[in-house]
Scaffold this motif. Structure first.
Motif, PDB file in Angstrom:
ATOM      1  N   GLY A  83       0.905  -1.130  -0.027  1.00  0.00           N
ATOM      2  CA  GLY A  83      -0.031  -0.141  -0.004  1.00  0.00           C
ATOM      3  C   GLY A  83       0.704   1.255  -0.022  1.00  0.00           C
ATOM      4  O   GLY A  83       0.355   2.298   0.564  1.00  0.00           O
ATOM      5  N   GLY A  84       2.070   1.226  -0.867  1.00  0.00           N
ATOM      6  CA  GLY A  84       2.884   2.406  -0.853  1.00  0.00           C
ATOM      7  C   GLY A  84       3.906   2.593   0.424  1.00  0.00           C
ATOM      8  O   GLY A  84       4.603   3.356   0.440  1.00  0.00           O
ATOM      9  N   TYR A  85       3.621   1.590   1.602  1.00  0.00           N
ATOM     10  CA  TYR A  85       4.386   1.792   2.711  1.00  0.00           C
ATOM     11  C   TYR A  85       5.519   0.591   2.605  1.00  0.00           C
ATOM     12  O   TYR A  85       5.111  -0.519   2.458  1.00  0.00           O
ATOM     13  CB  TYR A  85       3.635   1.446   4.211  1.00  0.00           C
ATOM     14  N   GLY A  86       6.769   0.853   2.908  1.00  0.00           N
ATOM     15  CA  GLY A  86       7.880  -0.043   2.894  1.00  0.00           C
ATOM     16  C   GLY A  86       7.633  -0.909   4.061  1.00  0.00           C
ATOM     17  O   GLY A  86       7.729  -0.524   5.200  1.00  0.00           O
ATOM     18  N   VAL A  87       8.028  -2.200   3.773  1.00  0.00           N
ATOM     19  CA  VAL A  87       7.674  -3.423   4.721  1.00  0.00           C
ATOM     20  C   VAL A  87       8.700  -4.389   4.419  1.00  0.00           C
ATOM     21  O   VAL A  87       8.708  -5.315   5.276  1.00  0.00           O
ATOM     22  CB  VAL A  87       6.169  -4.194   4.562  1.00  0.00           C
TER      23      VAL A  87
END
Length: 394
Positions: A57-61
């Motif tokens: 969702g566009g967040y670095g994981v």
């Protein structure tokens, strides 16, 4: 080496180690946090490199930890990823890993899509379905192919336009040939005249249909008001009851016809039985007369009557022929009666009168007449031949 030099060397090595550790932390993300591994397979990774970001969702994981090439041509490329443990509840078994570009001309990354809430969470080192990146080169190739086809189409249109201007082809002749244009205009005018005639006839047909509809309405009005035979039949009970009585009488007559037909069939069967016995009796009588002709007591009588000169089989054939002629006459009469009865039954069926099933009265069981066995010693002949002496004696 002096003590100060050794101390400076240690400080430099420590600083270099600290800087290297910071780069490792920056490249690995949450190095000290808990994480789990995932895998995906792609046909084209689009320039993806180890260490690339993994986003949800566009967040670095997480990060890409490795890329494994296939063992043989045609097999997919395997990409290994390390993802934060806190993201596991969001990644399900039907989640997909898509290779995308971070921005318009940014770095290549892996984007994880959410899965179905009803499915279980993905397992450690689980395999996610891979989505190949959008290939700009393929779009460019298609664009160049389209431009090439457009150029070819432009050349073809130029040739067609040149042919039309020179008066070649149907369209060129139509545009530049005055005779063809005049014929086309004349054909159009004839078609318009035909269409007008058809419209006039259609109006006449509509008028006829309206008149017929008015006539039907008048007939229905007469039927509803009680005028005419049909109205009386539908509205008056006496006429209907008389019709029912007539139908019942016809049914009774049809039942009697069936009984007569059954009697005729019984008579026909008995006639066939009698014909068989008559044929057998004629044959026996002929044999008896043949024996009498050879008896010395009756020989003179047969000679005076002229029968002695006839052959034995001729006498039998003559007797059988006379008997058969009588039987055929009776059969013809009975057949004519049977045809009249069948015609009456067909007329009743045509009028829609259903006949009751009545068992035939007095019907006799058909008896097959015994076969006539000719004398095996005397061969049969087509027709009896009578001599002149026999004709004179008669």
């Amino acid at each position: 080496m002096s003590r100060q030099a050794r101390l400076g060397l240690v400080v430099i090595v420590g600083l270099l180690g600290a800087v290297g550790f910071m780069f490792v932390i920056a490249s690995q993300g949450n190095l000290l946090g808990s994480s789990f591994g995932l895998r995906s397979q792609f046909n084209n990774i689009g320039g993806l490199l180890p260490g690339a970001k993994v986003l949800y969702g566009g967040y670095g994981v997480g990060r890409v930890t490795g890329i494994q090439l296939p063992n043989a041509p045609g097999q997919p490329i395997t990409v290994f990823m390390q993802v934060d443990e806190e993201v596991r509840p969001l990644i399900r078994e039907d989640s997909r890993a898509a290779i995308q570009t971070d921005g318009l001309v940014g770095n290549v990354i892996v984007s994880l899509t959410p899965g179905s809430p009803d499915l279980p969470e993905v397992a450690t080192n689980g395999v996610l379905e891979g989505v190949d990146p959008f290939a700009i080169s393929a779009v460019t190739d298609r664009l160049f192919a389209s431009v090439s086809r457009f150029d070819s189409l432009t050349l073809n249109l130029t040739d067609i336009t040149s042919d039309i201007r020179s008066g070649q082809g149907t369209l060129g002749q139509f545009l530049y040939d005055e005779a063809l244009y005049d014929n086309t205009v004349a054909t159009t005018e004839e078609f318009q005249n035909t269409l007008r005639t058809f419209t006039t006839r259609a109006d006449a047909l509509v008028s006829v249909a309206e008149d017929a509809s008015q006539s039907v309405d008048q007939i229905l009005a007469k039927v509803n008001t009680g005028g005419g035979t049909v109205a009386r039949f539908l509205n008056e009970d006496d006429v209907y009851e008389t019709f029912l009585e007539t139908a019942q009488q016809l049914q009774a007559g049809a039942a009697q016809l069936q009984t007569v037909s059954a009697d005729v069939r019984a008579i026909t069967d008995r006639f066939n039985q009698a014909a068989g016995f008559a044929t057998l009796g004629a044959f026996r009588f002929a044999e008896l007369m043949e024996a009498g002709k050879h008896n010395f007591l009756f020989r003179g009588y047969f000679e005076d009557r002229g029968y002695y000169e006839m052959a034995p089989f001729e006498v039998r054939e003559r007797a059988i022929a006379e008997t058969l002629a009588d039987l055929q006459e009776w059969e013809r009469r009975l057949l004519a009666q049977q045809q009249e009865i069948d015609a009456a039954l067909l007329e009743l069926e045509r009028r829609g009168i259903t006949l009751p099933d009545a068992p035939p009265s007095g019907a006799a069981t058909p008896v097959v007449p015994p076969p006539v066995v000719p004398n095996a010693d005397v061969p049969p002949r087509p027709a009896p031949v009578q001599t002149g002496g026999a004709a004179d004696g008669q």
